[in-house]
Design an enzyme around this catalytic site. Structure first.
Site, PDB file in Angstrom:
ATOM      1  CG  ASN A  10      -1.839   1.134   1.324  1.00 63.95           C
ATOM      2  OD1 ASN A  10      -1.447   2.264   1.070  1.00 63.95           O
ATOM      3  ND2 ASN A  10      -3.077   0.879   1.687  1.00 63.95           N
ATOM      4  CG  HIS A  13       0.826   6.316   4.778  1.00 66.05           C
ATOM      5  ND1 HIS A  13      -0.041   7.339   5.096  1.00 66.05           N
ATOM      6  CD2 HIS A  13       0.211   5.164   5.157  1.00 66.05           C
ATOM      7  CE1 HIS A  13      -1.116   6.836   5.667  1.00 66.05           C
ATOM      8  NE2 HIS A  13      -1.001   5.515   5.714  1.00 66.05           N
ATOM      9  CG  HIS A  46      -8.139   4.211   1.110  1.00 65.72           C
ATOM     10  ND1 HIS A  46      -8.297   4.117   2.474  1.00 65.72           N
ATOM     11  CD2 HIS A  46      -9.359   4.556   0.625  1.00 65.72           C
ATOM     12  CE1 HIS A  46      -9.560   4.388   2.794  1.00 65.72           C
ATOM     13  NE2 HIS A  46     -10.221   4.672   1.688  1.00 65.72           N
ATOM     14  NE  ARG A  48      -8.405   7.479   4.594  1.00 63.78           N
ATOM     15  CZ  ARG A  48      -9.322   7.198   5.526  1.00 63.78           C
ATOM     16  NH1 ARG A  48     -10.401   7.932   5.627  1.00 63.78           N
ATOM     17  NH2 ARG A  48      -9.128   6.208   6.366  1.00 63.78           N
ATOM     18  NE  ARG A  52      -7.557  11.421   5.584  1.00 65.54           N
ATOM     19  CZ  ARG A  52      -8.085  10.868   6.682  1.00 65.54           C
ATOM     20  NH1 ARG A  52      -7.361  10.056   7.432  1.00 65.54           N
ATOM     21  NH2 ARG A  52      -9.323  11.115   7.016  1.00 65.54           N
ATOM     22  CD  GLU A  73      -6.867  -0.216   0.946  1.00 59.94           C
ATOM     23  OE1 GLU A  73      -6.205  -1.196   1.292  1.00 59.94           O
ATOM     24  OE2 GLU A  73      -6.817   0.895   1.520  1.00 59.94           O
ATOM     25  CB  THR A 104      -9.529   1.906   7.370  1.00 52.82           C
ATOM     26  OG1 THR A 104      -9.203   2.690   6.232  1.00 52.82           O
ATOM     27  CG2 THR A 104     -10.873   1.256   7.161  1.00 52.82           C
ATOM     28  CD  GLU A 154      -7.214  -6.223   3.046  1.00 51.73           C
ATOM     29  OE1 GLU A 154      -7.329  -6.121   1.810  1.00 51.73           O
ATOM     30  OE2 GLU A 154      -6.464  -5.491   3.725  1.00 51.73           O
ATOM     31  CG  HIS A 193      -5.345  -1.486   9.451  1.00 53.60           C
ATOM     32  ND1 HIS A 193      -4.931  -0.911  10.619  1.00 53.60           N
ATOM     33  CD2 HIS A 193      -5.814  -0.484   8.680  1.00 53.60           C
ATOM     34  CE1 HIS A 193      -5.166   0.402  10.556  1.00 53.60           C
ATOM     35  NE2 HIS A 193      -5.695   0.682   9.389  1.00 53.60           N
TER      36      HIS A 193
HETATM   37  N1  PXP Z   1      -5.891  -3.076   3.981  1.00 50.92           N
HETATM   38  C1  PXP Z   1      -6.848  -2.117   4.014  1.00 50.92           C
HETATM   39  C2  PXP Z   1      -8.207  -2.471   3.509  1.00 50.92           C
HETATM   40  C3  PXP Z   1      -6.560  -0.821   4.471  1.00 50.92           C
HETATM   41  O1  PXP Z   1      -7.525   0.111   4.499  1.00 50.92           O
HETATM   42  C4  PXP Z   1      -5.245  -0.527   4.874  1.00 50.92           C
HETATM   43  C5  PXP Z   1      -4.902   0.859   5.334  1.00 50.92           C
HETATM   44  O2  PXP Z   1      -5.176   1.770   4.355  1.00 50.92           O
HETATM   45  C6  PXP Z   1      -4.283  -1.534   4.807  1.00 50.92           C
HETATM   46  C7  PXP Z   1      -4.639  -2.806   4.378  1.00 50.92           C
HETATM   47  C8  PXP Z   1      -2.847  -1.292   5.181  1.00 50.92           C
HETATM   48  O3  PXP Z   1      -2.749  -0.968   6.522  1.00 50.92           O
HETATM   49  P1  PXP Z   1      -1.348  -0.423   7.067  1.00 50.92           P
HETATM   50  O4  PXP Z   1      -1.080   0.860   6.356  1.00 50.92           O
HETATM   51  O5  PXP Z   1      -1.592  -0.266   8.533  1.00 50.92           O
HETATM   52  O6  PXP Z   1      -0.323  -1.471   6.756  1.00 50.92           O
END
Ligand code: PXP
Length: 242
Positions: A10, A13, A46, A48, A52, A73, A104, A154, A193
């Site tokens: 992901n 960030h 994602h 959003r 952001r 996402e 989330t 998931e 997550h």
């Molecule tokens: N899976 C989903 C559905 C998420 O919303 C997120 C966070 O955006 C993640 C995985 C990844 O989480 P993390 O950034 O804490 O590794």
């Protein structure tokens, strides 16, 4: 049978850091290329409602630029559905979204929001986009996913990641039981997550789980050792646990 375990990186960030100064650097697409080099099987982003981190142009760039599956996402809204249908990512993971949250914070209430989700899941399915529902590891939510016709769920591993000791062990068993239940019903279980080098192994060892989506820790760890090294190490830990 233990299935191969995919890693979705992901890159949200990377965009968070870029947006802090409003320019083009660091570029999430460049991070996506690097993630693939380092062993990512897919890229997750994602979009959003408040934009952001990931912006619409990032989705354009990813759809046109990467060679691995894109997992978009998205919240269950008409705006996001239109964007998904326009871009046709490989997968769309429907997540709950609250403007005021930092991330989330919990799973989607697929059972409680059945009527809202039904047309969105159907439209995505019909467009050939692989639908995933980001839910808690809970039988009622899996049942809703079955009735909605989602091919993937998931499991939210945030609680597991933040707990310790016996409480974490209980949460891990809940996720393992839910993964077995989903797989028995023909649904592919994923998880994500809050996963880190320290907590990924027990989740990666759950045999039915086919994919982990990991972001924040990998991007944070990249500050210290570089993005490729952080992803390669995560990949190594996942493979070792399998
Ligand atoms: N899976 C989903 C559905 C998420 O919303 C997120 C966070 O955006 C993640 C995985 C990844 O989480 P993390 O950034 O804490 O590794």
């Amino acid at each position: 049978m233990t299935m191969p375990l995919r890693l979705g990186v992901n890159i949200d960030h990377v965009a968070t850091i870029r947006n802090a100064r409003g320019g083009e650097h660091p570029d999430p697409l460049r991070a996506a290329f690097m993630a693939v080099e380092a062993g990512a099987d897919g890229i997750t982003a994602h979009l959003r409602e408040d934009r952001r981190h990931i912006r619409d142009r990032d989705i354009d760039a990813l759809v046109n630029g990467i060679s691995v599956p894109l997992n978009l996402e998205m919240a269950a809204t008409q705006e996001m559905l239109d964007i998904a249908l326009r871009h046709k990512p490989h997968a769309a993971c429907i997540v709950p979204e609250k403007r005021e949250e930092r991330t989330t914070e919990g799973g989607l209430d697929a059972a409680g929001q059945f009527a809202t989700l039904q047309p969105i899941v159907t439209a995505l399915n019909e467009a050939g986009i692989r639908v995933s529902l980001f839910i808690e590891a809970d039988a009622a939510q899996i049942d809703a996913a079955i009735r909605l016709g989602a091919p993937v769920v998931e499991f939210h591993t945030g609680a597991y990641a933040h707990l310790s000791g016996e409480a974490r062990a209980v949460e891990l068993r809940r996720i393992a039981d839910a993964a077995a239940l989903a797989a028995k019903n023909g649904i592919e279980p994923h998880a994500g997550h809050g996963l880190t080098f320290d907590n990924v192994a027990p989740i990666a060892a759950i045999p039915q789980i086919a994919e982990l989506n990991i972001g924040h820790f990998l991007i944070g760890e990249a500050i210290f050792g570089g993005l490729e090294a952080s992803i390669r190490e995560m990949r190594r830990q996942m493979d070792l646990a399998r």
